[in-house]
Design an enzyme around this catalytic site. Sequence first.
Site, PDB file in Angstrom:
ATOM      1  CD  GLU A  25      83.073 -17.281  -0.706  1.00  0.00           C
ATOM      2  OE1 GLU A  25      84.145 -16.337  -0.371  1.00  0.00           O
ATOM      3  OE2 GLU A  25      83.005 -18.401  -0.027  1.00  0.00           O
ATOM      4  NE  ARG A  26      80.569 -20.664  -3.014  1.00  0.00           N
ATOM      5  CZ  ARG A  26      81.169 -21.649  -3.254  1.00  0.00           C
ATOM      6  NH1 ARG A  26      81.274 -21.967  -4.821  1.00  0.00           N
ATOM      7  NH2 ARG A  26      82.071 -22.383  -2.848  1.00  0.00           N
ATOM      8  CG  ASN A  64      84.838 -17.091   3.534  1.00  0.00           C
ATOM      9  OD1 ASN A  64      84.980 -17.852   4.500  1.00  0.00           O
ATOM     10  ND2 ASN A  64      84.294 -17.663   2.224  1.00  0.00           N
ATOM     11  CE  LYS A  72      83.587 -19.775   6.709  1.00  0.00           C
ATOM     12  NZ  LYS A  72      83.193 -20.035   5.004  1.00  0.00           N
ATOM     13  CD  GLU A 116      83.595 -23.543   4.230  1.00  0.00           C
ATOM     14  OE1 GLU A 116      83.263 -22.524   3.898  1.00  0.00           O
ATOM     15  OE2 GLU A 116      82.956 -24.486   3.695  1.00  0.00           O
ATOM     16  NE  ARG A 171      77.936 -17.898   8.511  1.00  0.00           N
ATOM     17  CZ  ARG A 171      78.258 -18.526   7.527  1.00  0.00           C
ATOM     18  NH1 ARG A 171      79.945 -18.857   7.655  1.00  0.00           N
ATOM     19  NH2 ARG A 171      77.716 -18.925   6.694  1.00  0.00           N
ATOM     20  CE  LYS A 220      76.348 -21.989   5.914  1.00  0.00           C
ATOM     21  NZ  LYS A 220      77.254 -22.389   4.776  1.00  0.00           N
ATOM     22  CG  ASP A 243      77.154 -25.402   2.802  1.00  0.00           C
ATOM     23  OD1 ASP A 243      76.471 -24.248   2.910  1.00  0.00           O
ATOM     24  OD2 ASP A 243      78.309 -25.455   2.021  1.00  0.00           O
ATOM     25  CD  GLU A 267      74.461 -18.216   7.559  1.00  0.00           C
ATOM     26  OE1 GLU A 267      74.921 -18.012   8.328  1.00  0.00           O
ATOM     27  OE2 GLU A 267      75.094 -18.746   6.454  1.00  0.00           O
ATOM     28  CD  GLU A 314      77.644 -22.165  -2.073  1.00  0.00           C
ATOM     29  OE1 GLU A 314      77.197 -21.716  -1.224  1.00  0.00           O
ATOM     30  OE2 GLU A 314      78.696 -23.154  -2.017  1.00  0.00           O
TER      31      GLU A 314
HETATM   32  C1  BDP Z   1      79.346 -22.579   1.745  1.00  0.00           C
HETATM   33  C2  BDP Z   1      80.153 -21.892   0.456  1.00  0.00           C
HETATM   34  C3  BDP Z   1      81.195 -20.989   1.063  1.00  0.00           C
HETATM   35  C4  BDP Z   1      81.064 -20.083   2.078  1.00  0.00           C
HETATM   36  C5  BDP Z   1      80.556 -21.034   3.298  1.00  0.00           C
HETATM   37  C6  BDP Z   1      79.981 -20.199   4.443  1.00  0.00           C
HETATM   38  O1  BDP Z   1      80.462 -22.917  -0.326  1.00  0.00           O
HETATM   39  O2  BDP Z   1      81.524 -20.237  -0.077  1.00  0.00           O
HETATM   40  O3  BDP Z   1      81.968 -19.420   2.626  1.00  0.00           O
HETATM   41  O4  BDP Z   1      79.330 -21.829   2.736  1.00  0.00           O
HETATM   42  O5  BDP Z   1      78.807 -20.303   4.698  1.00  0.00           O
HETATM   43  O6  BDP Z   1      78.304 -22.863   1.433  1.00  0.00           O
HETATM   44  O7  BDP Z   1      80.862 -20.039   5.278  1.00  0.00           O
END
Ligand code: BDP
Length: 716
Positions: free
Chosen positions: A183-184, A226, A303, A307, A340, A376, A381, A403, A409
Amino acid sequence: MISLRLIFLAFIISFSAIAQKDYKLWLQYDKTTNAALASEYKNQLQGIVSLGNSETSKISLKELETGLFNMLENKPEVFPEIKGENKIIVGSKSSLTSEIQKAVGSDFDKINEEGFIIKSISLKNKKHILITAKNDIGVLYGVYNFLRLLQTNKSIQNLNIIEAPKTNIRILNHWDNLDRTVERGYAGFSLWNWQKLPDFIDQRYIDYARANASVGINGTVLTNVNANALILTPQYLEKVEALANVFRPYGIKVYLTARFSAPIEIGGLKTADPKDVDVANWWKNKAAEIYKRIPDFGGFLVKANSEGQPGPQNYGRDHVDGANMLADAVAPFGGVIMWRAFVYSEHDVNDRAKQAYAEFQPYDGKFKDNVIVQVKNGAIDFQPREPFHPLFGAMPKTPLMMEFQITQEYLGFSTHLVYLPKLYQEVLESDTYQKGKGSLVAKVVDGTLDQHKLTGIAGVSNIGNDLNWTGHPFAQANWYGFGRLAWDPYLDSETIADEWLRCTFSNNENFIKPIKEMMMQSREAVVNYMTPLGLHHIMDTGHHYGPGPWVSNLSRPEWNPVYYHKADKNGIGFDRSKTGTNATAQYASEVEKIFDNPATCPEKDLLWFHHVSWDYKLKNGQTLWNGMALKYQEGVDQVKEMQNIWNRTKPYVDAERFKEVEMLLNIQYKESKWWRDACLLYFQQFSGKELPKGVEKPNETLEYFKSLKFPFAPGN
Ligand code: BDP
């Protein structure tokens, strides 16, 4: 015929020698070309005395042998005991003779369990260099540090270096999925070959551990936030164990992401309610099972309720309930929970930037001792620029870890050259004013502001199985710099760039000086051509590749760029001041005051905190519209300048890396223009104004830019 074959052979050999350059990262150990230094080094390094026997000691010895052999071009002799003079002695405290211990004096009191001492000492009137520490891993860190002195052409006379990391957990977060997609991730697939593990140990795992240890990284979360619960099944834990065994001698602990609903998905339970006894027991047993395999397992990164990820709120519980339940499971084994704070909800009409604070700040002091809340760097983000997250400085009774995102990304993927330690430094040296002036984010993170023992810095990894690990040769600097700043959050990013360049490319000043400048300005360049003056999150949707300020059709309002820039005919920007969402009130009053007033708000954050008219006067006298357009142009010009600088370095760089960076900068230049033109054409609809003098006219229409689609953009 023969000569042709020879030429071919020579070509193959030289090709593979060059091909390895990228792979070797900052551990090139190139020959010391400065003759005076080379002779100083040779003179003082007439053999190694290695006093330890552990796996880690063997790595220290091998590293020294390799480093000295390559840089000084002769194989150093290894002695079992100290003889003669000018030896380099390596060993932890317990392996030292009382005479050497005496020479070290009270220095051991100045370091922690991972610190090291590098010292010129005299034994029976004979000079030596000693690398020591309380533990073997400290010695290994000392060895890498010592070799870096040689790599960067420093003198090794009269050494007296006493260093210890300022944070406990210095960790990479791999957003790696079990199918090896990342991812990313923009540097190929995941390093972890789950299919071939545990029996096949890829050399890459060892080289990865070595690179991390060389900058002091001591932890790795192997899996995506995730999360997939399968990683917690015996079939996968066996593979995790194999990796942990590889990493252990390098001082690297393995951590996993815990999917909150795992008790249901792989445990056969009906619920994952953290207050349910069976659920709590399931996690306790799971922890015991993991620690049986991996006694030094680090713990879990979670997490939750973010999301779409499951979490305690699915059962009417809160983050504290969830984190503390998991904390109890790993506590008997010394594990930690990194929980997180990256949460926001589409059902919350509140400004997204306020949500993490609103949710977490009231929990201050409620988490168990082995929980650390991972925040973060900014409230949205990982944007090219964000003001520091308001949670820093607002939870004094809770350990908070930083973080950062190393993978780019929102900063041009692995195609754009952006030196991130500059961004990290800007955040770390921001003042929270929690306890008055000087309450830096770095002091929150290293625990000194509120006397926390548990501390850490996480970086979302940019590493994949590309030959050069990170996709862009200069993205290696972001991995390196992250590690260095995790070790010492007060380091200067320019010093780090200098070090990295010397270790990775060359000590030639004609190369170092311009390229260092190029790196240092690269972060501002990306801000300028993507999101100047505090703009944010105007990337195209989903994949975040390229501009998409027009996007307004996503199901969640806060996923749409229009939510963030709020451009209309009256102006542009998100009013987070008192007259708007009042997000500024989440900061200490001193900071709040500065951000709240457009006149005192730093212009770099203006549109983050304020909606201002197109005619608003900037400090340089320009109107906002003109100033913004000129910033976009400046960003493009900066990339052009980066290209010019790079082209002049051809004599100092190997052909392969030169070409790679040249091609990447060409793409970056093209894309910077794309960003400028697309954003200005779009915003022009609202401002209704001409582009100011000095800004190039777009060659394409807004409709063209809107029509661009990237169905297979990586990392999505
Ligand atoms: C965002 C990303 C996503 C991540 C999310 C995260 O787009 O893919 O799952 O953060 O940090 O920046 O959980």
